[in-house]
Design a protein around this motif. Structure first.
Motif, PDB file in Angstrom:
ATOM      1  N   UNK A   1      41.319  37.351  35.439  1.00 53.83           N
ATOM      2  CA  UNK A   1      41.782  37.904  34.156  1.00 53.83           C
ATOM      3  C   UNK A   1      40.935  37.373  33.005  1.00 53.83           C
ATOM      4  N   UNK A   2      40.478  36.108  33.098  1.00 51.24           N
ATOM      5  CA  UNK A   2      39.597  35.544  32.078  1.00 51.24           C
ATOM      6  C   UNK A   2      38.257  36.267  32.082  1.00 51.24           C
ATOM      7  N   UNK A   3      37.747  36.561  33.258  1.00 46.98           N
ATOM      8  CA  UNK A   3      36.496  37.329  33.357  1.00 46.98           C
ATOM      9  C   UNK A   3      36.653  38.710  32.725  1.00 46.98           C
ATOM     10  N   UNK A   4      37.800  39.350  32.985  1.00 54.20           N
ATOM     11  CA  UNK A   4      38.045  40.670  32.382  1.00 54.20           C
ATOM     12  C   UNK A   4      38.089  40.577  30.862  1.00 54.20           C
ATOM     13  N   UNK A   5      38.757  39.552  30.340  1.00 51.79           N
ATOM     14  CA  UNK A   5      38.831  39.365  28.896  1.00 51.79           C
ATOM     15  C   UNK A   5      37.444  39.105  28.321  1.00 51.79           C
ATOM     16  N   UNK A   6      36.663  38.255  28.979  1.00 53.15           N
ATOM     17  CA  UNK A   6      35.306  37.968  28.506  1.00 53.15           C
ATOM     18  C   UNK A   6      34.463  39.238  28.489  1.00 53.15           C
ATOM     19  N   UNK A   7      34.592  40.053  29.519  1.00 53.95           N
ATOM     20  CA  UNK A   7      33.853  41.319  29.551  1.00 53.95           C
ATOM     21  C   UNK A   7      34.254  42.237  28.413  1.00 53.95           C
ATOM     22  N   UNK A   8      35.560  42.314  28.148  1.00 51.76           N
ATOM     23  CA  UNK A   8      36.047  43.138  27.047  1.00 51.76           C
ATOM     24  C   UNK A   8      35.513  42.631  25.714  1.00 51.76           C
ATOM     25  N   UNK A   9      35.577  41.323  25.513  1.00 51.95           N
ATOM     26  CA  UNK A   9      35.073  40.745  24.267  1.00 51.95           C
ATOM     27  C   UNK A   9      33.567  40.961  24.126  1.00 51.95           C
ATOM     28  N   UNK A  10      32.838  40.859  25.225  1.00 47.88           N
ATOM     29  CA  UNK A  10      31.384  41.135  25.195  1.00 47.88           C
ATOM     30  C   UNK A  10      31.124  42.571  24.769  1.00 47.88           C
ATOM     31  N   UNK A  11      31.897  43.511  25.325  1.00 49.36           N
ATOM     32  CA  UNK A  11      31.693  44.929  24.965  1.00 49.36           C
ATOM     33  C   UNK A  11      32.036  45.166  23.504  1.00 49.36           C
TER      34      UNK A  11
END
Length: 114
Positions: A96-106
């Motif tokens: 879930x942290x990876x998903x959040x980081x990906x969203x924030x990167x986008x």
């Protein structure tokens, strides 16, 4: 929690748009879970996605009695832990942290702040 014969989630129907953090911890434990919550809420939806079908409305004594008997019968036969391993792995804090980081990167254009 990791050695419990079963885990219990309690959530009233007025909290349908929330999932308690402990549900994710329960999934990680890979122990049988019974949810006393509104079947239309987000928590019940998450449990079903994990392959858990022991769900009863918190305000229905009849549903609770039925599901509790079924849950205990399953426990006597070795329990019914979450069945969807891929979903449980995907619900981990790390994932879930990876998903959040990906969203924030986008959202931030993919550039790391410096």
């Amino acid at each position: 929690m990791m050695r419990a014969d079963g885990l219990l989630v309690l959530q009233a129907g007025n909290c349908n748009d929330q999932i308690p953090a402990k549900v994710y911890e329960y999934l990680r434990c890979r122990r049988p879970i019974i949810g006393l919550t509104d079947p239309a809420g987000d928590t019940a939806g998450l449990l079903r996605k994990a392959g858990i079908d022991n769900i009863a409305r918190l305000d229905s004594a009849q549903e609770i009695a039925f599901e509790l008997r079924r849950f205990l019968d399953q426990a006597r036969q070795g329990g019914a832990p979450p069945r969807d391993d891929a979903f449980v792995r995907g619900a981990s804090r790390l994932n879930r942290t990876r998903e959040l980081a990906g969203l924030l990167d986008r959202l931030g254009g993919g550039e790391a702040a410096g």
